[in-house]
Design an enzyme around this catalytic site. Structure first.
Site, short mmCIF file in Angstrom:
data_model
loop_
_atom_site.label_atom_id
_atom_site.label_comp_id
_atom_site.label_asym_id
_atom_site.label_seq_id
_atom_site.Cartn_x
_atom_site.Cartn_y
_atom_site.Cartn_z
N ASN A 23 31.43 -9.56 12.05
CA ASN A 23 31.07 -10.81 11.22
C ASN A 23 30.79 -11.75 11.85
O ASN A 23 30.82 -12.77 11.00
CB ASN A 23 33.13 -11.15 10.65
CG ASN A 23 32.83 -9.89 9.46
OD1 ASN A 23 32.25 -9.12 9.48
ND2 ASN A 23 34.60 -9.68 9.83
N CYS A 116 35.30 -6.03 -4.85
CA CYS A 116 35.90 -5.00 -3.78
C CYS A 116 36.62 -3.84 -3.61
O CYS A 116 37.84 -4.74 -4.27
CB CYS A 116 34.70 -4.76 -2.45
SG CYS A 116 35.93 -5.86 -1.39
N ASP A 307 42.50 -9.17 8.21
CA ASP A 307 41.42 -8.20 8.61
C ASP A 307 42.63 -6.93 9.21
O ASP A 307 41.45 -6.17 10.10
CB ASP A 307 39.93 -8.05 9.47
CG ASP A 307 38.96 -8.67 8.42
OD1 ASP A 307 38.18 -9.14 8.73
OD2 ASP A 307 39.76 -8.93 7.41
N ARG A 399 31.16 1.41 8.17
CA ARG A 399 29.67 0.09 8.42
C ARG A 399 30.63 -1.01 9.37
O ARG A 399 29.63 -2.15 9.51
CB ARG A 399 30.63 -0.48 6.99
CG ARG A 399 30.74 0.64 6.12
CD ARG A 399 30.72 -0.75 4.32
NE ARG A 399 30.33 -1.79 4.62
CZ ARG A 399 30.63 -2.49 3.77
NH1 ARG A 399 30.95 -2.64 2.57
NH2 ARG A 399 30.44 -4.04 3.95
#
Ligand code: EPZ
Length: 427
Positions: A23, A116, A307, A399
């Site tokens: 990120n 999402c 997260d 990912r």
């Protein structure tokens, strides 16, 4: 599609290198478009999302090389102000090209990102910032159409209903650095990834004050120079491996980490029962006692990161008592709950809060990866579950985690990746 097979019950022991932050890398790649010459990002992670961002940059005219932990972006050919739906659909961070497009091309056509697995993902704050800098914005047929002869600095807030926005702060900052005059962004995100982006832009010649605070003051400049920049360590990957070491009652040392970026994560993992020693660029995790219940709310930095919510929930599912995990960032980010319950956890979600009743054990089962961090949580659960866990659709994990199964196996986990059509495991 690849799968993971994990046989639980093996404590993790040894040292593991932590990769560069996904990120941070993604906005840095977009920021390289702002520069007159090539930039080199070192310590870049080898991830699907980095490859996707490379494709997006190539689609807008830049040339990108991703090799051996380096991402080289040459923006010389950057002249195409469009990012198509099939790319933005794959990865929301593709919208980071909006700021550089407005700053250097004066116009942009970028597909609206959809929602999402973690919920609605609006971009109203991004658009608010661009309009404050003088851009005309329209939404037509699912695309964001933006144009501005010359961005002009102004004073505005980017704070939204859940507080600050990392994406909006990064995107609008990338426009402001080449705008005319002074810009003041209030309610800016404080995350280390934003500080890393500011560091990159400042090294390129931007004038930005207030890094790490909620107010950024930018004096626009005419141009920026490409240069080399080392990506900061991934604090979420680090938190995930700390959780794995604590969960399996192992002894794991993380290398190449930045403990200062992980305040609340370390505190919460210690509260749940982990013992964590900080060293120079290292963190060592062990656990002697039982797992303890916690009550936690996810918050923007420096609060406990959303997260890490799914990963912490796995620890809570085996704690002695009831825990509550409340999501203030993504109230629907609980897709991992049903899969953990299939493995024997006892978790109930009401509104934005999951109540986790600790159980004696989890049992291996076939489960489905989905959201990136939910999928990492399933790997953690598999490490501790009795028997074999099969995780489907592990491309979600690829990912954001660099060869997670190799890193886990190097610590003693019994985990392997199976390609399509490889042997099934009979239950
Ligand atoms: C970043 O997403 C991360 N992605 C996410 O990590 C992370 O979960 C999220 O920040 C929160 O920490 C990247 O950095 C590429 P936000 P971002 O804008 O920037 C609301 C992962 O697993 N909001 O900080 O999209 C939003 O709905 C990923 O690596 C608006 O209302 O998140 C949320 O409630 C998943 N309007 C809150 O702000 C907007 O225009 C924070 O979102 C933008 C956001």
């Amino acid at each position: 599609m690849d799968r993971f097979y994990i046989t639980g019950g093996h404590p993790l022991r040894g040292t593991v290198p932590i990769s560069g932050a996904k990120n941070a890398t993604l906005p840095l790649m977009a920021a390289a478009l702002l520069c007159d010459g090539p930039s080199v990002l070192t310590n870049a992670p080898d991830l699907r999302d980095v490859d996707t961002m490379a494709q997006v940059l190539a689609a807008v005219g830049a040339s990108v090389t991703v090799d051996q932990g380096q991402v080289i972006v040459d923006p010389a050919g950057f002249d195409h102000p469009e990012a198509p739906y099939d790319m933005v659909r794959k990865m929301r961070a593709s919208i980071y090209v909006l700021g550089p497009m407005l700053a250097r091309l004066g116009c942009a056509k970028v597909s609206m990102p959809g929602g999402c697995a973690i919920g609605a993902r609006p971009i109203d704050l991004h658009l608010r910032g661009f309009e404050a800098l003088g851009a005309e914005i329209a939404i037509e047929h699912g695309d964001i159409l933006a144009k501005v002869p010359r961005l002009r600095g102004s004073d505005f807030s980017l704070s939204g209903p859940s507080g600050s926005s990392i994406g909006a702060t990064a995107n609008v900052l990338m426009a402001a650095v080449l705008a005319e005059g002074q810009t003041i962004i209030r309610g800016a995100a404080l995350e280390p990834e934003i500080v890393d982006l500011i560091d990159f832009l400042t090294q390129a010649g931007a004038q930005i004050e207030g890094a790490g605070t909620s107010t950024l003051t930018i004096e626009g400049v005419d141009s920026l120079s490409g240069h080399e920049h080392r990506v900061i360590p991934d604090r979420i990957e680090a938190g995930t491996f700390l959780a794995a070491g604590a969960l399996t009652k192992g002894d794991v040392t993380l290398e190449g980490v930045e403990p200062d970026h992980m305040g609340r994560t370390i505190e919460l993992l210690e509260e749940v029962g982990a013992d964590i020693e900080q060293g120079e660029g290292t963190l060592r995790v062990t656990r002697d006692g039982p797992l303890q219940p916690v009550a936690v709310r996810t918050l923007p930095y420096p609060g406990f990161p959303t997260d890490m919510q799914a990963q912490l929930m796995v620890l809570c599912s085996l704690a002695e008592g009831d825990s509550t995990l409340t999501e203030t960032i993504y109230p629907e980010r609980f897709i991992h709950v049903s899969e953990l319950n299939r493995m024997g956890a006892d978790i109930h979600v009401f509104s934005a809060t999951a109540t986790v009743r600790g159980v004696e054990r989890l049992s291996g089962a076939p489960v489905m990866a989905s959201d990136l961090r939910a999928s990492a949580a399933l790997v953690l659960a598999g490490l501790i579950a009795e028997g074999v866990t099969e995780i489907l659709r592990v491309y979600h994990i690829d990912r954001g985690y660099e060869r997670i199964e190799e890193k886990m196996a190097s610590l003693g986990a019994h985990i392997r990746r199976a390609g399509p059509g490889e042997v099934e495991v009979d239950w």
